[in-house]
Motif scaffolding. Structure first.
Motif, PDB file in Angstrom:
ATOM      1  N   TRP A  31       0.831  -1.208   0.000  1.00 49.86           N
ATOM      2  CA  TRP A  31       0.000   0.000   0.000  1.00 49.86           C
ATOM      3  C   TRP A  31       0.861   1.250   0.000  1.00 49.86           C
ATOM      4  O   TRP A  31       0.525   2.231  -0.670  1.00 49.86           O
ATOM      5  N   THR A  32       1.961   1.228   0.721  1.00 55.71           N
ATOM      6  CA  THR A  32       2.863   2.371   0.744  1.00 55.71           C
ATOM      7  C   THR A  32       3.471   2.586  -0.640  1.00 55.71           C
ATOM      8  O   THR A  32       3.567   3.720  -1.110  1.00 55.71           O
ATOM      9  N   ILE A  33       3.845   1.515  -1.285  1.00 58.66           N
ATOM     10  CA  ILE A  33       4.410   1.600  -2.632  1.00 58.66           C
ATOM     11  C   ILE A  33       3.373   2.142  -3.616  1.00 58.66           C
ATOM     12  O   ILE A  33       3.682   2.992  -4.450  1.00 58.66           O
ATOM     13  N   LEU A  34       2.137   1.685  -3.498  1.00 60.43           N
ATOM     14  CA  LEU A  34       1.073   2.168  -4.375  1.00 60.43           C
ATOM     15  C   LEU A  34       0.797   3.654  -4.160  1.00 60.43           C
ATOM     16  O   LEU A  34       0.560   4.389  -5.128  1.00 60.43           O
ATOM     17  N   ILE A  35       0.849   4.103  -2.921  1.00 57.93           N
ATOM     18  CA  ILE A  35       0.642   5.525  -2.642  1.00 57.93           C
ATOM     19  C   ILE A  35       1.755   6.362  -3.261  1.00 57.93           C
ATOM     20  O   ILE A  35       1.510   7.417  -3.838  1.00 57.93           O
ATOM     21  N   VAL A  36       2.987   5.894  -3.154  1.00 50.58           N
ATOM     22  CA  VAL A  36       4.113   6.628  -3.742  1.00 50.58           C
ATOM     23  C   VAL A  36       3.982   6.667  -5.268  1.00 50.58           C
ATOM     24  O   VAL A  36       4.220   7.708  -5.889  1.00 50.58           O
ATOM     25  N   ILE A  37       3.589   5.563  -5.879  1.00 48.31           N
ATOM     26  CA  ILE A  37       3.395   5.533  -7.334  1.00 48.31           C
ATOM     27  C   ILE A  37       2.299   6.511  -7.742  1.00 48.31           C
ATOM     28  O   ILE A  37       2.445   7.273  -8.704  1.00 48.31           O
ATOM     29  N   LEU A  38       1.197   6.518  -7.000  1.00 42.90           N
ATOM     30  CA  LEU A  38       0.110   7.454  -7.275  1.00 42.90           C
ATOM     31  C   LEU A  38       0.585   8.897  -7.140  1.00 42.90           C
ATOM     32  O   LEU A  38       0.230   9.754  -7.962  1.00 42.90           O
ATOM     33  N   ALA A  39       1.386   9.176  -6.139  1.00 46.26           N
ATOM     34  CA  ALA A  39       1.900  10.533  -5.938  1.00 46.26           C
ATOM     35  C   ALA A  39       2.808  10.955  -7.084  1.00 46.26           C
ATOM     36  O   ALA A  39       2.727  12.097  -7.558  1.00 46.26           O
ATOM     37  N   VAL A  40       3.659  10.060  -7.545  1.00 48.36           N
ATOM     38  CA  VAL A  40       4.563  10.384  -8.658  1.00 48.36           C
ATOM     39  C   VAL A  40       3.754  10.653  -9.927  1.00 48.36           C
ATOM     40  O   VAL A  40       4.045  11.600 -10.675  1.00 48.36           O
ATOM     41  N   VAL A  41       2.715   9.864 -10.155  1.00 46.32           N
ATOM     42  CA  VAL A  41       1.852  10.088 -11.326  1.00 46.32           C
ATOM     43  C   VAL A  41       1.142  11.434 -11.198  1.00 46.32           C
ATOM     44  O   VAL A  41       1.033  12.183 -12.181  1.00 46.32           O
ATOM     45  N   ASP A  42       0.693  11.770 -10.010  1.00 49.09           N
ATOM     46  CA  ASP A  42       0.013  13.036  -9.785  1.00 49.09           C
ATOM     47  C   ASP A  42       0.954  14.214 -10.039  1.00 49.09           C
ATOM     48  O   ASP A  42       0.563  15.203 -10.668  1.00 49.09           O
ATOM     49  N   ILE A  43       2.183  14.111  -9.589  1.00 45.74           N
ATOM     50  CA  ILE A  43       3.172  15.165  -9.836  1.00 45.74           C
ATOM     51  C   ILE A  43       3.459  15.279 -11.331  1.00 45.74           C
ATOM     52  O   ILE A  43       3.545  16.383 -11.878  1.00 45.74           O
TER      53      ILE A  43
END
Length: 54
Positions: A31-43
């Motif tokens: 879940w932490t990895i998925l949140i970081v991936i989502l954040a990078v996509v958002d940026i």
């Protein structure tokens, strides 16, 4: 606030929260990895929106 600034801000906040969550639990979960991936996509989306404006 402009949409691209908001997108980048949310991405940065998500990365900070994921790092805090991982530090508290002392492990990195999927879940932490998925949140970081989502954040990078958002940026990335925020940066693309800024480039389209110019």
């Amino acid at each position: 606030m402009e949409q691209w600034k908001l997108s980048i801000l949310i991405g940065v906040i998500l990365i900070i929260l994921a790092a805090l969550f991982a530090a508290i639990r002392k492990e990195i979960s999927i879940w932490t990895i998925l949140i970081v991936i989502l954040a990078v996509v958002d940026i990335a989306v925020g940066i693309l929106r800024k480039m389209k404006e110019n």
